[in-house]
Design a protein around this motif. Structure first.
Motif, short mmCIF file in Angstrom:
data_model
loop_
_atom_site.label_atom_id
_atom_site.label_comp_id
_atom_site.label_asym_id
_atom_site.label_seq_id
_atom_site.Cartn_x
_atom_site.Cartn_y
_atom_site.Cartn_z
N CYS A 1 0.86 -1.18 0.00
CA CYS A 1 0.00 0.00 0.00
C CYS A 1 0.90 1.24 0.00
CB CYS A 1 -0.91 0.01 1.23
SG CYS A 1 -2.00 1.46 1.27
N ARG A 2 0.50 2.27 -0.74
CA ARG A 2 1.29 3.50 -0.82
C ARG A 2 0.62 4.69 -0.16
NH1 ARG A 2 -0.28 6.78 -5.38
NH2 ARG A 2 -2.00 5.78 -6.47
N ASN A 3 -0.53 4.46 0.45
CA ASN A 3 -1.26 5.55 1.11
C ASN A 3 -0.60 5.87 2.45
OD1 ASN A 3 -3.08 7.23 2.37
ND2 ASN A 3 -4.86 5.93 2.00
N PRO A 4 -0.08 7.10 2.64
CA PRO A 4 0.60 7.43 3.89
C PRO A 4 -0.31 7.41 5.11
CG PRO A 4 0.51 9.34 2.43
CD PRO A 4 -0.05 8.18 1.67
N GLN A 5 -1.62 7.45 4.91
CA GLN A 5 -2.56 7.48 6.03
C GLN A 5 -3.15 6.09 6.34
OE1 GLN A 5 -5.21 10.43 4.55
NE2 GLN A 5 -3.83 12.12 5.05
N CYS A 6 -2.76 5.08 5.58
CA CYS A 6 -3.30 3.73 5.77
C CYS A 6 -2.42 2.95 6.75
CB CYS A 6 -3.35 3.00 4.42
SG CYS A 6 -4.04 1.34 4.52
N LYS A 7 -3.07 2.14 7.58
CA LYS A 7 -2.33 1.33 8.55
C LYS A 7 -1.52 0.22 7.88
CE LYS A 7 -5.33 2.19 12.43
NZ LYS A 7 -6.14 1.65 13.50
N LEU A 8 -1.87 -0.15 6.64
CA LEU A 8 -1.14 -1.19 5.92
C LEU A 8 -0.01 -0.63 5.06
CD1 LEU A 8 -4.06 -3.54 4.78
CD2 LEU A 8 -2.54 -3.78 6.74
N ARG A 9 0.22 0.66 5.09
CA ARG A 9 1.28 1.26 4.28
C ARG A 9 2.63 0.61 4.61
NH1 ARG A 9 4.76 6.45 4.59
NH2 ARG A 9 5.39 6.61 2.42
N GLY A 10 3.35 0.25 3.54
CA GLY A 10 4.67 -0.34 3.71
C GLY A 10 4.67 -1.82 4.02
N THR A 11 3.49 -2.43 4.11
CA THR A 11 3.42 -3.87 4.34
C THR A 11 2.95 -4.57 3.07
OG1 THR A 11 1.13 -3.80 5.14
CG2 THR A 11 2.86 -3.56 6.78
N GLU A 12 3.31 -5.82 2.94
CA GLU A 12 2.90 -6.59 1.76
C GLU A 12 1.40 -6.86 1.82
OE1 GLU A 12 3.47 -11.05 0.04
OE2 GLU A 12 5.26 -10.09 0.86
N ILE A 13 0.71 -6.50 0.73
CA ILE A 13 -0.73 -6.74 0.67
C ILE A 13 -1.09 -7.79 -0.38
CG2 ILE A 13 -1.36 -4.49 1.59
CD1 ILE A 13 -2.02 -3.66 -1.31
N GLY A 14 -0.11 -8.23 -1.15
CA GLY A 14 -0.40 -9.27 -2.13
C GLY A 14 0.79 -9.56 -3.02
N ARG A 15 0.66 -10.68 -3.73
CA ARG A 15 1.68 -11.12 -4.70
C ARG A 15 0.98 -11.56 -5.97
NH1 ARG A 15 6.90 -13.55 -2.67
NH2 ARG A 15 7.16 -12.57 -0.65
N GLN A 16 1.69 -11.43 -7.07
CA GLN A 16 1.17 -11.92 -8.35
C GLN A 16 2.31 -12.63 -9.07
OE1 GLN A 16 -0.14 -8.84 -11.04
NE2 GLN A 16 -1.49 -10.25 -12.10
N GLU A 17 2.03 -13.81 -9.60
CA GLU A 17 3.02 -14.56 -10.35
C GLU A 17 2.62 -14.57 -11.82
OE1 GLU A 17 4.03 -18.44 -8.96
OE2 GLU A 17 4.59 -17.68 -6.97
N LEU A 18 3.54 -14.16 -12.66
CA LEU A 18 3.30 -14.09 -14.10
C LEU A 18 4.20 -15.10 -14.80
CD1 LEU A 18 3.43 -10.21 -14.32
CD2 LEU A 18 1.39 -11.61 -14.22
N ALA A 19 3.61 -16.02 -15.54
CA ALA A 19 4.39 -17.02 -16.26
C ALA A 19 5.13 -16.33 -17.41
CB ALA A 19 3.47 -18.11 -16.82
N GLN A 20 6.43 -16.65 -17.55
CA GLN A 20 7.26 -16.08 -18.60
C GLN A 20 7.53 -17.15 -19.64
OE1 GLN A 20 8.34 -12.64 -18.27
NE2 GLN A 20 6.70 -12.90 -16.79
N LYS A 21 7.57 -16.73 -20.89
CA LYS A 21 7.83 -17.67 -21.98
C LYS A 21 9.32 -17.95 -22.08
CE LYS A 21 6.95 -18.33 -26.85
NZ LYS A 21 6.38 -17.74 -28.08
N LEU A 22 9.67 -19.21 -22.16
CA LEU A 22 11.06 -19.63 -22.37
C LEU A 22 11.23 -20.04 -23.81
CD1 LEU A 22 11.65 -21.81 -19.19
CD2 LEU A 22 12.46 -19.50 -19.61
N GLU A 23 12.30 -19.62 -24.41
CA GLU A 23 12.55 -19.97 -25.82
C GLU A 23 13.74 -20.87 -25.94
OE1 GLU A 23 12.73 -16.47 -28.21
OE2 GLU A 23 10.90 -15.70 -27.36
#
Length: 61
Positions: free
Chosen positions: A39-61
């Motif tokens: 989170c990037r909101n300076p007024q949020c209690k979760l600012r600076g903490t991890e709120i999620g992850r995303q995994e993106l498959a990459q193509k191998l050649e």
């Protein structure tokens, strides 16, 4: 991705690669880009903490 507490758009705070199946030549190797969001909101209690992850498959050649 949005912060679950304040609803503001999150920022990508970290990224790295994750590899699967590279221990054996008979296994198919798969590569993923992992994005970590904070989170990037300076007024949020979760600012600076991890709120999620995303995994993106990459193509191998």
């Amino acid at each position: 991705m949005k912060c679950p507490k304040c609803g503001m758009d999150a920022i990508i705070s970290e990224s790295h690669n994750r590899v699967e199946g590279d221990k054996s030549p008979t296994d198919q190797t798969r590569l993923f880009r992992v994005l970590v969001f904070q989170c990037r909101n300076p007024q949020c209690k979760l600012r600076g903490t991890e709120i999620g992850r995303q995994e993106l498959a990459q193509k191998l050649e």
